[in-house]
Scaffold this motif. Structure first.
Motif, mmCIF file in Angstrom:
data_model
loop_
_atom_site.group_PDB
_atom_site.id
_atom_site.type_symbol
_atom_site.label_atom_id
_atom_site.label_comp_id
_atom_site.label_asym_id
_atom_site.label_seq_id
_atom_site.Cartn_x
_atom_site.Cartn_y
_atom_site.Cartn_z
ATOM 1 N N VAL A 183 0.849 -1.187 0.000
ATOM 2 C CA VAL A 183 0.000 0.000 0.000
ATOM 3 C C VAL A 183 0.884 1.237 0.000
ATOM 4 C CG1 VAL A 183 -1.852 -1.194 1.228
ATOM 5 C CG2 VAL A 183 -0.167 0.096 2.525
ATOM 6 N N GLY A 186 -5.861 2.832 2.914
ATOM 7 C CA GLY A 186 -5.333 1.695 2.176
ATOM 8 C C GLY A 186 -4.729 0.647 3.091
ATOM 9 N N ALA A 236 -6.078 -3.205 3.600
ATOM 10 C CA ALA A 236 -5.194 -4.356 3.373
ATOM 11 C C ALA A 236 -5.158 -5.264 4.602
ATOM 12 C CB ALA A 236 -3.788 -3.875 3.025
#
Length: 370
Positions: free
Chosen positions: A319, A326, A330
């Motif tokens: 990321v 993000g 993840a």
């Protein structure tokens, strides 16, 4: 053949762990190895391999180790000296010049220099970086621990390309797996008892470049969606700031910062995932160790190392740096959809092949003419 490894100390960090593995590997190949420390202190002192001599220069700071290092080189006259960390590297080259001995000095860079200068670094470190283009060419060789760092040394710091050698750190060894099998601490930790929420793990110094504040904010998002916990192993100057942030985010029940742990590998093996949130690295050892243990990984795509190690995201999620949303997404993804066992087994094999101790030691041995 006598070989010396020069470090400021054995405080907990990736460069220190790597040098202990290097010392062990060179000794096993028949070298007489001295571990020369500006100050013989730090939690890794107890992990010095048997048969490796510790030489304590008793210097309160690295700069003050110049005179005793000159004396050591004149007295012991090792065939080669490997130095790690920029300010220690420059001092090692000065010492060799003053000692007027034929010792070959190889400097090893473990930090992305340009990126680190953008952050809060000391005057000492800035001065060291400014001197690199003039001092490093005097070394027998310059070792960069990742391809990105090697290119930076050539393109940004104007080190002659024929001086620079990329050698991945020696990371994966039988010792790593043996330490991972020591599960007493994990078994006694209530978070790893049966039927507990999954535990995300981070390992590293509590310092600005590790960006653990980003990790905490991202984890706060994850915890609102998925029952989970976060364990951060390490010590450093940001402890107070991070503890305050944990309280501010209401995470006190689900985040733990127990400090430096000499053997993090049992925790790494049992964790749901290893998360690296750094602003910059050179070759983050913890990612390789997690891969070798079959632990899923999530990492920021920082310079340098994560993209190289994970082969563009083949072995874990990448990321953007400072991307809180993000990183949270993840982490949630790896918790809800962990990679299958077949994928983890293949990841283990790749880590051993690319980052095994034997391969790295062979490349260092070749530098010595072996």
């Amino acid at each position: 053949m006598k070989v010396a490894l020069f470090l400021p100390s054995l405080e907990g960090g990736g460069a220190e762990r790597v040098n202990l593995l290097l010392a062990q590997g060179l000794k096993e190949r028949g070298a007489e190895v001295d571990l020369v420390l500006a100050q013989a202190q730090g939690p890794y002192l107890s992990a010095v391999p048997k048969g490796v001599r510790v030489v304590d220069l008793k210097a309160p700071r690295v700069l003050f180790s110049l005179v005793p290092l000159v004396a050591y080189l004149r007295r012991e006259r090792p065939k080669a000296l490997f130095s790690s960390l920029s300010h220690a590297n420059i001092l090692a080259l000065w010492a060799r010049g003053l000692a007027q001995v034929p010792t070959q000095v190889f400097v090893v860079e473990h930090t992305p220099l340009k990126e680190s200068r953008l952050g809060t670094i000391s005057f000492r470190e800035r001065a060291a970086h400014a001197l690199l283009p003039w001092v490093y060419p005097k070394a027998q060789g310059v070792v960069a621990v990742s391809k990105g760092l090697a290119e930076e040394l050539v393109e940004v710091f104007r080190i002659p390309r024929d001086k620079v050698r990329m050698i991945y750190n020696p990371v994966v060894s039988e010792g790593l797996f043996r330490k991972a099998d020591v599960e007493e601490e994990v078994l006694s930790h209530p978070w790893f008892a049966p039927n507990q929420p999954p535990v995300l793990l981070a390992v590293g110094r509590l310092s600005r470049e590790k960006n653990f504040s980003l990790l905490l904010r991202a984890f706060a998002r994850v915890r609102r969606r998925v029952p989970s916990r976060l364990l951060i192993l390490g010590e450093g100057q940001e402890r107070g700031f991070l503890e305050a942030l944990v309280g501010e985010l209401g995470l006190s029940e689900d985040v733990s910062l127990p400090g430096f742990v000499p053997n993090p590998y049992p925790f790494m093996r049992k964790a749901a995932a290893l998360v690296l949130s750094s602003r910059y690295e050179a070759l983050p050892t913890v990612l390789i160790e997690a891969m070798a243990l079959g632990t899923p990984v999530v990492a920021t795509d920082c310079p340098f190392g994560p993209r190289e190690i994970l082969e563009g995201g083949r072995w874990g999620q990448l990321v953007a740096v400072d991307d809180e949303v993000g990183l949270a997404n993840a982490m949630q993804e790896v918790l809800e959809n962990p990679p299958p066992s077949e994928e983890r087994e293949l990841m283990r094999k790749v880590a051993l092949e690319r980052f095994g101790v034997d391969r790295a030691i062979q490349e260092y041995w070749q530098l010595l003419g072996g």
